[in-house]
Design a protein around this motif. Structure first.
Motif, PDB file in Angstrom:
ATOM      1  N   GLU A  43       0.790  -0.847  -0.527  1.00  0.00           N
ATOM      2  CA  GLU A  43       0.398   0.210   0.099  1.00  0.00           C
ATOM      3  C   GLU A  43       0.903   1.344  -0.436  1.00  0.00           C
ATOM      4  O   GLU A  43       1.917   1.746   1.451  1.00  0.00           O
ATOM      5  CB  GLU A  43      -0.955  -0.372   1.248  1.00  0.00           C
ATOM      6  CG  GLU A  43      -1.668  -0.825   0.524  1.00  0.00           C
ATOM      7  CD  GLU A  43      -3.031  -0.500   2.418  1.00  0.00           C
ATOM      8  OE1 GLU A  43      -3.301  -0.171   2.771  1.00  0.00           O
ATOM      9  OE2 GLU A  43      -2.998  -2.263   2.856  1.00  0.00           O
ATOM     10  N   PRO A  44       0.971   1.777  -1.129  1.00  0.00           N
ATOM     11  CA  PRO A  44       1.954   3.276  -1.047  1.00  0.00           C
ATOM     12  C   PRO A  44       1.620   4.244  -0.140  1.00  0.00           C
ATOM     13  O   PRO A  44       2.574   4.460   0.937  1.00  0.00           O
ATOM     14  CB  PRO A  44       0.901   3.809  -2.718  1.00  0.00           C
ATOM     15  CG  PRO A  44       0.827   2.251  -3.576  1.00  0.00           C
ATOM     16  CD  PRO A  44      -0.156   1.535  -2.573  1.00  0.00           C
ATOM     17  N   GLY A  45       0.148   4.701   0.241  1.00  0.00           N
ATOM     18  CA  GLY A  45       0.532   5.260   2.180  1.00  0.00           C
ATOM     19  C   GLY A  45       0.413   4.858   2.578  1.00  0.00           C
ATOM     20  O   GLY A  45       1.224   6.063   3.327  1.00  0.00           O
ATOM     21  N   ILE A  46       0.723   3.862   3.585  1.00  0.00           N
ATOM     22  CA  ILE A  46       1.802   3.407   4.396  1.00  0.00           C
ATOM     23  C   ILE A  46       2.797   3.316   3.726  1.00  0.00           C
ATOM     24  O   ILE A  46       3.651   3.620   5.411  1.00  0.00           O
ATOM     25  CB  ILE A  46       1.162   1.757   4.211  1.00  0.00           C
ATOM     26  CG1 ILE A  46      -0.540   1.315   5.296  1.00  0.00           C
ATOM     27  CG2 ILE A  46       1.849   1.018   5.860  1.00  0.00           C
ATOM     28  CD1 ILE A  46      -0.841   2.018   6.195  1.00  0.00           C
ATOM     29  N   GLN A  65       4.049   5.461   2.723  1.00  0.00           N
ATOM     30  CA  GLN A  65       4.893   7.118   2.537  1.00  0.00           C
ATOM     31  C   GLN A  65       4.365   7.320   4.139  1.00  0.00           C
ATOM     32  O   GLN A  65       5.977   8.511   4.360  1.00  0.00           O
ATOM     33  CB  GLN A  65       3.629   7.988   1.577  1.00  0.00           C
ATOM     34  CG  GLN A  65       4.121   9.282   1.746  1.00  0.00           C
ATOM     35  CD  GLN A  65       3.527   9.744   0.451  1.00  0.00           C
ATOM     36  OE1 GLN A  65       2.536   9.500  -0.385  1.00  0.00           O
ATOM     37  NE2 GLN A  65       3.353  11.159   0.681  1.00  0.00           N
ATOM     38  N   ALA A  66       3.757   7.098   5.107  1.00  0.00           N
ATOM     39  CA  ALA A  66       3.457   7.611   6.353  1.00  0.00           C
ATOM     40  C   ALA A  66       3.778   6.991   6.619  1.00  0.00           C
ATOM     41  O   ALA A  66       4.708   8.004   7.856  1.00  0.00           O
ATOM     42  CB  ALA A  66       1.896   7.523   6.162  1.00  0.00           C
ATOM     43  N   LYS A 101      -3.223  -2.386  11.930  1.00  0.00           N
ATOM     44  CA  LYS A 101      -3.534  -1.020  10.866  1.00  0.00           C
ATOM     45  C   LYS A 101      -5.035  -0.541  11.813  1.00  0.00           C
ATOM     46  O   LYS A 101      -5.976  -1.182  11.946  1.00  0.00           O
ATOM     47  CB  LYS A 101      -3.227  -0.951   9.669  1.00  0.00           C
ATOM     48  CG  LYS A 101      -2.313  -1.493   8.895  1.00  0.00           C
ATOM     49  CD  LYS A 101      -2.302  -2.173   7.220  1.00  0.00           C
ATOM     50  CE  LYS A 101      -1.352  -2.227   6.688  1.00  0.00           C
ATOM     51  NZ  LYS A 101      -1.180  -2.416   5.992  1.00  0.00           N
TER      52      LYS A 101
END
Length: 456
Positions: free
Chosen positions: A11-14, A16-17, A103
């Motif tokens: 997951e790109p969002g995970i 990045q964050a 998560k």
């Protein structure tokens, strides 16, 4: 310590964050979008900690965890999952995961986990360094025929449960042999407990070995386990076994036979699983003949005999030992780093060492402390050690043996060993050359625990 972290999540969002949070906290971060990429990146990046998603396309997180831990058993891996179950948590733990997070990730929990994980890793690395230091302290140093044969026998016996009787003069390194056997055994992660039977008063040796109950004698203010119980699952090293009292010998024999100990003043037997190694500088057969040592205990202990060679029998090892002690004293004891000249090494190699390796080490320490220059020279040896060569070069240290009977035995042992080597340990040829019945030679080989050196 490096603070590198690898994030493996599809997951790109995970990615990045989590990456932004970690970089803000001062960590170096790299990310991977899948399991195969993460494994490849781990090999080149060598992170101190990995955040790994459980559910990913292709290789899932549990399979990646398994492969990472196979490649690097010290890998610290934290699993992250959007729908973790108890079964997933149990499986991840069994595969070696450090922890599992759900998560959406909670920032405070992530930071607490990071602090704990890095403290735990730092402690593990410190323990590893400490183990290396301890092992170097008990390293057996040498390349001589005798030492290579000794190491070969240690390797053979270590993996077995056999009891070992280690014999040799004072200062030859009998304790080092015992520790090497323990390190090479299946019991290596269990306790190694040492008892110096000569250093403990006879009236206290039984309490030391078997423990006691509160009030069983004056001074017994609390229940106390003995060394047999402390060594349960591991190895008990009975040093200077020849000095043990007769009553203690009888109780040790009973423990070896039955595998149970009973504390002094107690009535409840305690089952123990202990491998016993024993050592002595005495001739136990003579002690048996004199009525000071039990013959049945001797045969229980002497399953595999190992004789540690005296330093005069391995003079070629003296330069190696000196260099080892110089490095050890500088690294562990904080003494000044010193070099040593060839002349000084040669002079030390020529001297007689009645205290064997222990005396040599003490002498090197004296030279390190008192030598005039950064490099220890022959004049330092002359000034601080003096001349202690044997009166006759062919007799080694035999002229310093206390009694005539001991001299005869030491001389006979050295003579037989030399002749057996001459005839490549062909007992028949050796016996013929000595004009001795072969059966007599076999008995003497057994009596003196002579060993065939098979190391190339």
């Amino acid at each position: 310590m490096s603070r590198r972290i690898l994030v493996i999540d599809d997951e790109p969002g995970i990615r990045q964050a989590l990456g932004q949070l970690l970089e803000y906290e001062g960590f170096e971060v790299k990310t991977a979008s899948g399991g195969a990429e993460g494994i490849s990146l781990y090999d080149s990046y060598r992170p101190q900690l990995v955040f790994l998603d459980v559910k990913m396309a292709g290789l899932d997180g549990l399979e990646v965890l398994k492969r990472l831990r196979q490649a690097d058993p010290t890998a610290t891996v934290v699993m992250i999952s959007g729908h973790a179950t108890i079964q997933t948590a149990v499986e991840a733990t069994q595969l070696g995961a450090y922890d599992i997070l759900e998560k959406p990730l909670d920032t405070d929990r992530v930071l607490v986990l990071l602090r704990n994980a890095f403290e735990n890793r730092l402690l593990s690395e410190e323990n590893a360094r400490l183990r290396e230091t301890i092992e170097s302290r008990y390293e057996i140093v040498g390349r001589s025929f005798g030492i290579r044969a000794l190491l070969e026998r240690i390797d053979k016996v270590a993996a077995t449960p056999a009891r070992v009787l280690i014999t040799g003069e004072n200062g030859t390194g009998k304790e080092l042999v015992a520790r090497a056997i323990h390190r090479g055994s299946p019991r290596a992660k269990k306790p190694f407990v040492e008892v110096n039977c000569a250093a403990i008063p006879s009236e206290l040796i039984e309490s030391e070995l078997f423990g006691h109950m509160k009030g069983s004698f004056t001074g017994a203010i609390a229940d106390r386990p003995g060394r047999f119980e402390q060594a349960d699952g591991g190895t008990l090293f009975l040093d200077e076994i020849g000095d043990m009292s007769a009553s203690a010998q009888a109780k040790v024999l009973r423990v070896l036979q039955d595998g149970v100990v009973t504390r002094i003043g107690g009535s409840k037997p305690v089952q123990v699983d202990v491998r016993v190694l024993a050592a002595t500088n005495k001739n136990l057969e003579d002690e048996i003949a004199a009525g000071r040592f039990r013959e049945d205990l001797y045969y229980r202990l002497n399953v595999v005999p190992i004789t540690v060679p005296a330093l005069r029998e391995r003079r070629e090892d003296i330069p190696l030992l000196i260099v080892h002690f110089l490095q050890q004293l500088a690294a562990r004891d904080g003494l000044p780093a010193r070099g040593i000249s060839e002349d000084a090494l040669r002079r030390l190699q020529e001297l007689e060492w009645q205290g064997n390796v222990r005396e040599l080490r003490n002498t090197v320490e004296r030279l390190v402390i008192l030598a005039s220059h950064a490099t220890i020279g022959a004049p330092d040896v002359e000034r601080l050690v003096g001349r202690r060569s044997a009166e006759s070069p062919g007799l080694g240290g035999l002229l310093d043996i206390a009694t005539f009977e001991e001299f005869k035995q030491a001389a006979e042992r050295a003579y037989l060993l030399a002749k057996l080597r001459t005839f490549d340990w062909n007992v028949s040829e050796t016996a013929r050359a000595l004009d001795m019945p072969r059966s007599n030679l076999y008995k003497k080989i057994e009596r003196y625990a002579l060993q065939r050196e098979t190391v190339e």
